[in-house]
Design an enzyme around this catalytic site. Structure first.
Site, PDB file in Angstrom:
ATOM      1  N   GLU A 128     -74.561  24.724  13.718  1.00 30.93           N
ATOM      2  CA  GLU A 128     -73.524  23.605  13.490  1.00 30.93           C
ATOM      3  C   GLU A 128     -73.236  23.264  12.147  1.00 30.93           C
ATOM      4  OE1 GLU A 128     -71.936  23.138  15.886  1.00 30.93           O
ATOM      5  OE2 GLU A 128     -72.567  21.716  17.191  1.00 30.93           O
ATOM      6  N   THR A 180     -63.657  19.921  12.912  1.00 31.48           N
ATOM      7  CA  THR A 180     -64.795  19.140  13.044  1.00 31.48           C
ATOM      8  C   THR A 180     -64.795  18.310  11.584  1.00 31.48           C
ATOM      9  OG1 THR A 180     -65.663  19.874  15.029  1.00 31.48           O
ATOM     10  CG2 THR A 180     -67.216  18.287  13.720  1.00 31.48           C
TER      11      THR A 180
HETATM   12  N1  HSE Z   1     -70.478  14.256  17.062  1.00 29.09           N
HETATM   13  C1  HSE Z   1     -69.722  15.389  16.547  1.00 29.09           C
HETATM   14  C2  HSE Z   1     -68.367  14.584  16.022  1.00 29.09           C
HETATM   15  C3  HSE Z   1     -69.466  16.177  17.451  1.00 29.09           C
HETATM   16  O1  HSE Z   1     -67.904  14.048  16.592  1.00 29.09           O
HETATM   17  O2  HSE Z   1     -67.976  15.096  14.716  1.00 29.09           O
HETATM   18  C4  HSE Z   1     -68.434  17.401  17.063  1.00 29.09           C
HETATM   19  O3  HSE Z   1     -68.175  18.022  18.232  1.00 29.09           O
END
Ligand code: HSE
Length: 311
Positions: A128, A180
């Protein structure tokens, strides 16, 4: 055992109000992966899906966690990973997490299960970090544990499985890309106390509603006053989809992870199908290519397949 085939499922992070702390494992879609044990210390990544993702292991979400395994063990082993992504990268349903979690899960099976589930989450978060620049576990944890997970803390890891009543989940993936890293950068760094109070009321309400099987409480708690107002601007049709789906009887829903996918929870398949039709009609009207799924919660997470995905 020298090689293993697995299915690594998609996940919905945040569950509307639980930014970075709640996640849910989906029954479908899922990535197909084969991992082979090598007898030298290297990681090879092969892609069989045509997505232009980096295959250099340090830059790959499956590769980085495997390199971390090699660096923290002194074993003379390595891994060759073949990935066939069915979860489109950048869709907001945990594509990078599926690769990272799938890789470490498969490697652990080949190494004789030396790692706990918490260890696997810790290792997969290196993937990640490659994908979004930040370690977060709200896709990784449900992918590895299955079901719905609360990540109470990342350092140290404290993961709690949350039970849930039967829920049908409808997803729409409008084919626009939201990275993201970008969707995190646009967020405000400070929160008003009144918004924080409302948000933690919703998180507690959602967890309580899920564990009690109280559908009304689940529906009332699917509200996000902090992240959604900012991120929804990146998703055409978001407000209309949400409003129409709730009018059709959906309990509620919102942005899946960092988007652009939108999910809605329903009590029954009939409502979930009406919700799917609303999503399809709206994105057809907006002339945005899209893909929809009707699915449920996957209680098991990643699974081992006896069939060879890659003959
Ligand atoms: N919690 C993270 C975000 C998840 O919302 O940025 C990304 O998939």
């Amino acid at each position: 055992m020298k090689e293993i085939n697995i299915q690594a499922p998609a996940t919905i992070a945040n569950l509307v109000c639980g930014f970075d702390v709640l996640g849910l494992c989906l029954d479908k879609p899922y990535d197909l992966m084969k991992v082979k044990l090598l007898d030298e210390r290297k990681v090879i990544i092969r892609s069989e899906d045509g997505y232009p993702l980096p295959t250099e292991p340090t830059q790959n979400t499956a590769g980085a966690p495997l390199l971390e395994i090699l660096s923290e063990t002194n074993l003379t082993i390595g891994f060759e990973v073949t990935i066939n992504k069915q979860i489109k990268p950048g869709s907001g349903i945990g594509s990078s997490a599926a690769s990272a979690a799938g890789a470490v899960f498969a490697a652990n099976c080949l190494m004789g299960n030396i790692y706990s589930k918490n260890d696997l989450v810790r290792l997969a978060m290196f993937g990640e970090k490659v994908a979004s620049g930040v370690k977060h576990a709200d896709n990784i944890a449900p992918c590895i544990f299955g079901g719905i997970t609360l990540i109470r803390s990342i350092f140290p890891l404290d993961i709690v499985s949350i039970s849930a009543p039967p829920l049908i989940i409808t997803l729409v993936h409008p084919q626009i890309e939201v990275r993201t890293s970008d969707a995190r950068q646009i967020l405000r760094k400070e929160v008003l106390l009144k918004d924080a109070i409302r948000q933690w009321g919703n998180i507690a309400g959602l967890v309580a509603g899920l564990m009690k099987g109280d559908y009304e409480l689940i529906g009332r708690s699917l509200e996000d006053v902090i992240i959604e107002p900012v991120r929804s601007m990146l998703i055409p049709g978001f407000d209309e989809v949400k409003e129409l789906c709730k009018q059709a009887g959906a309990l509620g829903g919102g942005i899946s992870g960092s988007g652009p996918s939108i999910f809605m929870m329903s009590r029954d398949l009939q409502t979930a199908s009406q919700v799917e039709k609303i999503m399809q009609d709206l994105y057809f009207k907006l002339d945005i290519p899209h893909h929809t799924y009707i699915t449920t919660i996957n209680p098991n997470g990643i699974s081992v397949q006896n069939d060879d995905h890659f003959p």
